[in-house]
Design a protein around this motif. Structure first.
Motif, mmCIF file in Angstrom:
data_model
loop_
_atom_site.group_PDB
_atom_site.id
_atom_site.type_symbol
_atom_site.label_atom_id
_atom_site.label_comp_id
_atom_site.label_asym_id
_atom_site.label_seq_id
_atom_site.Cartn_x
_atom_site.Cartn_y
_atom_site.Cartn_z
ATOM 1 N N GLY A 1 20.744 46.767 79.603
ATOM 2 C CA GLY A 1 20.836 45.760 78.350
ATOM 3 C C GLY A 1 21.954 44.758 78.514
ATOM 4 N N HIS A 2 22.909 45.336 79.065
ATOM 5 C CA HIS A 2 24.243 44.176 79.126
ATOM 6 C C HIS A 2 23.675 43.330 80.228
ATOM 7 C CE1 HIS A 2 26.441 47.300 77.395
ATOM 8 N NE2 HIS A 2 26.675 48.061 78.481
ATOM 9 N N ALA A 3 22.989 43.393 80.992
ATOM 10 C CA ALA A 3 22.497 42.359 82.032
ATOM 11 C C ALA A 3 21.393 41.562 81.217
ATOM 12 C CB ALA A 3 21.762 42.994 83.234
ATOM 13 N N TYR A 4 20.639 42.131 80.428
ATOM 14 C CA TYR A 4 19.568 41.548 79.648
ATOM 15 C C TYR A 4 20.151 40.536 78.723
ATOM 16 C CZ TYR A 4 15.689 41.310 76.085
ATOM 17 O OH TYR A 4 14.721 40.856 75.191
ATOM 18 N N ASP A 5 20.994 41.047 77.998
ATOM 19 C CA ASP A 5 22.277 40.071 76.916
ATOM 20 C C ASP A 5 22.586 38.933 77.853
ATOM 21 O OD1 ASP A 5 21.305 42.018 75.037
ATOM 22 O OD2 ASP A 5 23.161 42.816 75.095
ATOM 23 N N ALA A 6 23.134 39.071 79.047
ATOM 24 C CA ALA A 6 24.002 38.261 79.736
ATOM 25 C C ALA A 6 23.108 37.151 80.030
ATOM 26 C CB ALA A 6 24.778 38.713 80.710
ATOM 27 N N LEU A 7 21.807 37.410 80.571
ATOM 28 C CA LEU A 7 20.982 36.636 81.421
ATOM 29 C C LEU A 7 20.304 35.548 80.091
ATOM 30 C CD1 LEU A 7 19.881 35.374 83.925
ATOM 31 C CD2 LEU A 7 18.076 37.385 84.035
ATOM 32 N N TRP A 8 19.797 36.068 78.983
ATOM 33 C CA TRP A 8 19.212 35.625 78.032
ATOM 34 C C TRP A 8 20.156 34.573 77.467
ATOM 35 C CZ3 TRP A 8 14.636 34.051 77.328
ATOM 36 C CH2 TRP A 8 13.469 35.114 77.753
ATOM 37 N N LEU A 9 21.662 34.842 77.297
ATOM 38 C CA LEU A 9 22.477 33.949 76.803
ATOM 39 C C LEU A 9 22.486 32.720 77.600
ATOM 40 C CD1 LEU A 9 25.743 36.018 75.832
ATOM 41 C CD2 LEU A 9 24.572 34.501 74.481
ATOM 42 N N VAL A 10 22.155 32.985 79.037
ATOM 43 C CA VAL A 10 22.444 31.816 79.740
ATOM 44 C C VAL A 10 21.177 31.073 79.844
ATOM 45 C CG1 VAL A 10 22.274 31.087 82.298
ATOM 46 C CG2 VAL A 10 23.958 32.714 81.612
ATOM 47 N N ILE A 11 20.158 31.694 79.660
ATOM 48 C CA ILE A 11 18.699 30.987 79.597
ATOM 49 C C ILE A 11 18.797 30.171 78.251
ATOM 50 C CG2 ILE A 11 16.136 31.429 79.311
ATOM 51 C CD1 ILE A 11 16.651 33.882 81.431
ATOM 52 N N ASN A 12 19.145 30.891 77.141
ATOM 53 C CA ASN A 12 19.188 30.045 75.989
ATOM 54 C C ASN A 12 19.907 28.715 76.261
ATOM 55 O OD1 ASN A 12 17.304 31.968 74.738
ATOM 56 N ND2 ASN A 12 19.014 32.933 73.791
ATOM 57 N N ALA A 13 20.902 29.080 76.706
ATOM 58 C CA ALA A 13 21.911 27.944 76.675
ATOM 59 C C ALA A 13 21.071 26.506 77.744
ATOM 60 C CB ALA A 13 23.183 28.045 77.256
ATOM 61 N N ILE A 14 20.519 27.051 78.801
ATOM 62 C CA ILE A 14 19.757 26.024 79.660
ATOM 63 C C ILE A 14 18.593 25.439 78.700
ATOM 64 C CG2 ILE A 14 18.520 25.716 81.876
ATOM 65 C CD1 ILE A 14 19.775 28.347 82.942
ATOM 66 N N LYS A 15 17.931 26.297 78.018
ATOM 67 C CA LYS A 15 16.877 25.725 77.009
ATOM 68 C C LYS A 15 17.728 24.422 76.243
ATOM 69 C CE LYS A 15 13.668 29.515 77.038
ATOM 70 N NZ LYS A 15 13.272 30.801 76.257
ATOM 71 N N GLU A 16 18.551 24.765 75.878
ATOM 72 C CA GLU A 16 19.377 23.685 74.742
ATOM 73 C C GLU A 16 19.953 22.635 75.259
ATOM 74 O OE1 GLU A 16 18.827 23.695 71.535
ATOM 75 O OE2 GLU A 16 17.468 25.357 71.666
ATOM 76 N N VAL A 17 20.762 22.922 76.621
ATOM 77 C CA VAL A 17 21.649 21.878 76.924
ATOM 78 C C VAL A 17 21.211 21.581 78.233
ATOM 79 C CG1 VAL A 17 23.416 22.347 75.414
ATOM 80 C CG2 VAL A 17 23.212 23.294 77.568
ATOM 81 N N GLY A 18 20.179 22.061 78.922
ATOM 82 C CA GLY A 18 19.858 21.765 80.417
ATOM 83 C C GLY A 18 20.827 22.375 81.361
#
Lengths: 318, 297, 396
Positions: free
Chosen positions: C312-329
């Protein structure tokens, strides 16, 4: 004489490499190889020449890292002074345990040094107020001369490898001197050497203290390069890895020591692409080298050389 | 708990820990006696014993009495296989090279076990339940009695084997003088194979009986081997009673050290005593330094 | 001389080998991951790697990010600090990743902290210790809950039961050591007295000596702070000694297999952990429920293995990054800024609210107090509620 040609060639290659290899990842990997080489060269003097095994050298490595790192972070001493202190502390410690330990032989010596290493490891883990305990400590300053800081990988590469070269010159001189011959006689037969008037205990002790001090310097380099240390880096596995490097490289050859450090220091990087299978490939490579080249990598090199020369000058007896 | 019961509890704990070290340490001796090498893969044999037992009892649902010998047999096959592939073909290998080969072997076995059993720790139910046995206010688990019983069985079995059987005597001959043994017609190479079989079998027995207490994972072997090696050395390499005595001694020292001095330094206390003994008796408790001098390494 | 020639040749070959593995930077957006896939902490690295690969497949099956697929490059550090240093350098300088997830363990995370700072790459660690984000480093974040909050939650629970004297027993690895420090730091201000402070090696086989000492003290409860297998051994040893005082564990107990391995001795163990472990017993209106249930069913159906908080810790970390990329590239600095300003991100570990002062983003409410019942994890609040209902019915 021959050694100096080899050495000159080696120096040119080592010094020239960073001009071609610029990526910090490769350079960084070679920095670790350099740090390992310092230890393996001194260990090969102990193991390959004096015939004394040590499964506790990670302790000296760790003592160097902690001494220099703590002096720099807690007492704000220059890392250079820390480096010297590290060598002195490890040397004194090696001298004080060397007397009883070096009387032991074979597996008993291996166990005694292993036990010593574990005691140091436990000490680093347990003195939490001093060492930070199992979590270690960070923010260790880097080496600097005036305003020039060894902060990037290439600069540190030169620092480490120049040290390796200095050590090589020193060790090559020792090997080809009276001391070197005395050491080899101990490896051959300690009893015979003693009978011939070689003070074996004294020579063994000198090499042990020397290798401890050098390993400690390597530790100090590690601390000021990574800028974070924790005891896990200096456990029994590291001791065994260091001895493995020496034997895989070729025990009684200082060039072999560098080869061993190069192979086992970079192997994990090659095996990255294999994922979980890296552990199997790593084991298999070790097994194959030891089965088919018991003299290690330096032995392979020597065999290739013999074959090469053999084609030019046919020998009477093979 | 009164002071006496507490002390007794420390001793029981020490015996429980020490019997595991002794069990692992025993396995080192046979290969050492036959070849002069320390088998760094010994811990992996212990691990394999436990892992096979886990599979046989939990996946195949075999009763303990049947699974136990099968697990040991499987590990013996691994031990013999390892010797046949990696050590048998070599001509006149040096002791250090052989040790390196066993290190490489241990890495390989560990890797294979990782793929076979995964990375999580596996557990095994205790053979005779977990109801502690209470003696004068101190307790001991029935499983520890299993470990002690196996220890005794192995030591007695080895004594019988080496003193009363022809093969055992032949093996001893190889240990004392391989050249002389060869001259009287003993196949030293086969004895080496046999020694690997025996050692791996003893390691497997250790693994089977200790897994319920300690849980087993693919990399547990190295830690166990380190402690077992300490026991084998302190007892005097090659001596089975020595390994048992030393293993129990180390365990009791750790336990008393944790109880009366400090749990932070308990391992260091045991190691300092170990080093102290070696400085006084360079051949270990029941070993001989003179014999040691004659060994190749 | 020849030896040196050969040495040089090998050296050159090895270096060219290193270069050979390099691939040209292509279309996919590259995210790095450093996990302990092998070595001492491989039981952590395994679920983390699985989770990362699962998310990669999921995102790409849904068409990637703005039409570009993502590529998660997983590197193994074997839990060794030097390897983690090399791995991060490789990811940053050779693979040109735009963010890094991991490492799995505290030591490796602390070792790579200066490198993330030096190269300016956002790094979201999956390791527990608070020292990773305290002091705050510009580029370094972490997703597991804080050690200090774990200690505080245990102490709060103890006090609610009227217990004030506790014995702590911790392992001598970085995880146990950080727990020990936090427990000792927070005990005085919470009005808790530490009656005994014992440690053991992470691979020790028996802790009855330490527990005998604790039994002889006047401690009213035991807190064990370690990872497997010691956490199982401690519970069994307590049972062996006939100790009846409650046992609390840390959030390192986050895999139901450990409760099963503890058997009878594990019954009644209480510990704070993320809600992933008790998703089945959560109320439907819990804001995390949907995320947790999806992760659990996805993971368990794909890998045929029980889900743990560690993945789950990896899940949260990776989604944080992916969400950020979706928003700011795919821009390192922008991703960092976005993560730092993320508020209300619903992850498996809790609801994250990052700020320039707080690079962990979770507070003590991220923890649920969990109890082991019939070798299963149950939320303590649910158990206590049903117990209260039983009493009410009896009173009626």
């Amino acid at each position: 004489m021959k050694h100096y040609i080899s050495l000159a060639f080696f120096i040119v290659v080592v010094m020239g490499l960073p001009m071609i290899v610029r990526n910090p990842y490769y350079v960084g990997t070679l920095v670790f190889v350099g740090i390992y080489s310092l230890i393996t060269i001194s260990l090969s003097l102990l193991l390959g020449y004096a015939g004394q095994i040590s499964l506790g050298h990670a302790a000296f490595y760790g003592i160097g890292a902690y001494t220099s790192g703590l002096l720099a972070t807690r007492c704000h001493l220059s890392p250079w002074i820390g480096l010297v202190c590290a060598a002195v502390v490890a040397g004194v410690l090696a001298y004080s345990i060397g007397r009883p330990v070096l009387k032991l032989r074979g597996h008993y010596l291996a166990m005694a040094t292993l036990g010593f290493g574990e005691i140091v490891y436990i000490f680093l883990n347990s003195t939490v107020e001093l060492t930070g305990g199992p979590s270690g400590f960070g923010q260790i300053p880097r080496f600097a001369v005036g305003a020039f800081s060894f902060k990037n990988d290439t600069r540190f590469y030169y620092l480490v490898w120049v040290t390796v070269i200095i050590l090589l010159v020193l060790v090559l001189n020792v090997i080809n001197s009276r001391i070197g011959r005395a050491l080899r006689s101990i490896h051959g037969s300690e009893t015979a050497a003693n009978t011939m008037g070689v003070n074996t205990a004294s020579y063994k002790m000198q090499v042990f203290v020397f290798s401890a001090a050098v390993s400690s310097i390597a530790g100090a380099y590690y601390a000021h390069y990574v800028t974070f240390v924790s005891p896990a880096t200096f456990d029994a596995n590291t001791s065994i890895l260091l001895v493995t490097m020496v034997i895989i490289g070729g025990m009684s050859n200082v060039w072999g020591a560098i080869l061993g450090a190069l192979l086992l220091g970079t192997l994990p990087e090659y095996l990255r692409t294999f994922g979980d299978y890296d552990i199997l490939i790593y084991g298999a490579i070790m097994l194959i080298i030891m089965m088919f080249a018991p003299e290690g990598l330096a032995g392979i090199a020597a065999a290739v050389k013999r074959k090469f020369e053999g084609t030019l000058v046919p020998r009477a007896a093979a | 708990m009164d002071a006496l019961a507490i002390t007794l509890q420390y001793v029981f704990t020490g015996v429980a820990i020490g019997s595991i070290y002794a069990m692992v340490g025993l396995g080192f001796n046979i290969i050492y006696n036959c070849t002069g090498i320390i088998n760094f893969a010994q811990g992996e044999f212990v691990m394999l014993g436990g892992m096979f037992m886990v599979t046989l009892t939990t996946v195949w649902k075999l009763p303990v009495g049947i699974a136990f010998p099968i697990a040991v047999l499987l590990v013996v096959l691994v031990g013999i296989g390892f010797e046949r592939i990696a050590i048998h073909p070599l001509k006149n290998p040096s002791v250090l090279v052989l040790i390196m080969i066993t290190i490489a072997g241990s890495i390989l076995i560990k890797g294979l076990a990782m793929f076979a059993w995964g990375k999580e720790a596996r557990y095994l139910p205790h053979f005779s339940g977990e109801t502690p046995i209470n003696i004068m206010g101190a307790t001991i688990l029935p499983q520890t009695l299993w470990v002690l019983a196996s220890l005794l069985t192995v030591v007695v079995g080895l004594a019988y084997f080496f003193n009363r059987t022809l093969i055992g005597k032949a093996m001893r001959a190889c240990a004392h003088n391989p050249d002389a043994a060869r001259l009287v017609g003993i196949s030293v190479k086969q004895m080496v194979t046999l020694s690997f079989g025996l050692s791996s079998g003893i390691g497997a027995i250790a693994g089977v009986v200790i897994t319920p207490i300690i849980l087993m994972d693919y990399q547990r072997g190295a830690m166990l081997a380190l402690k077992g090696f300490g026991a084998a050395i302190l007892g005097g390499l090659g001596s089975a009673p020595g390994a048992v005595l030393a293993g129990l001694l180390i365990g009791i020292l750790e336990s008393l050290g944790a109880g009366y001095i400090s749990s932070h330094y308990k391992d260091a206390i045991a190691l300092i005593v170990l080093l102290g003994v070696l400085f006084v008796r360079p051949g270990g408790l029941l070993g001989s330094a003179d014999v040691q001098r004659l060994k190749k390494f | 001389m020849k030896k040196v020639l050969i040495l040089t040749t090998i050296l050159c070959l090895m270096l060219s080998g290193l270069g050979f593995a390099a691939e040209p930077a292509g279309e996919p957006i590259k995210i790095g991951a450093v996990f302990s896939v092998t070595g001492k902490a491989s039981w952590l690295g395994e679920p983390e790697r699985n989770t990362a690969k699962m998310i990669e497949a999921e995102v790409n099956a849904a068409g990637g990010i703005n039409g570009r697929p993502i590529e998660v490059i997983v590197e193994d550090d074997a839990g060794v600090e030097a390897n983690a240093v090399n791995a991060v350098k490789k990811l940053v300088t050779k693979d040109n990743v735009i963010a890094i997830v991991g490492p799995s363990v505290t030591g490796a995370s602390l070792a790579v902290k200066p490198i993330a700072e030096e190269f300016g790459v956002p790094l979201i660690s999956c390791a527990a210790a608070e020292s990773i984000v305290n002091p705050v480093a510009k580029w370094v974040f972490k997703t597991p809950q804080k050690d200090s909050d774990c200690a505080i939650r245990i102490f709060e629970y103890m006090k609610s039961k009227g217990l004030t004297k506790v014995a702590i027993i911790t392992s001598t690895d970085a995880f146990g050591d950080n727990g020990r420090k936090q427990l000792k730091a927070h005990a005085p201000q919470m009005g808790i007295e530490i009656a005994a402070d014992e440690t053991y090696g992470p691979a020790d086989t028996d802790m009855t000596a330490q527990l005998t000492k604790i039994k002889a003290s006047d401690a009213q409860a035991v807190i064990n702070w370690s990872v497997v297998p010691a956490q199982v051994t401690v519970s069994k040893n307590m049972r062996q000694l006939g100790m009846t005082i409650p046992l609390y564990q840390s959030h390192g107990f986050g895999n139901v297999k450990y409760a099963q391995a503890s058997g009878e001795a594990g019954e009644g163990i209480i510990f704070p952990a993320g809600r992933l472990l008790v998703v089945d017993t959560l109320a439907d209106d819990n804001p995390q429920k949907a995320v947790l249930a999806k992760y659990k069913s996805d993971y368990e159906s794909k890998f045929n293995d029980q889900v743990s908080t560690f993945g789950g810790h990896a899940y949260d970390a990776l989604w944080l990054v992916i969400n950020a990329i979706k928003e700011v590239g795919p821009d390192k600095a922008k991703i960092r800024d976005y993560v730092e300003n993320t508020k209300g991100f619903v992850g498996t570990g809790g609801i994250f609210n990052f700020s320039p002062e707080d690079h962990c983003g979770l507070d003590k409410t991220a923890f649920e107090m969990i109890i082991v019942k019939d070798s299963k994890f149950v939320a303590l609040s649910a158990v206590e509620k049903s117990a209260a209902q039983v009493i009410m019915i009896q009173e009626d």
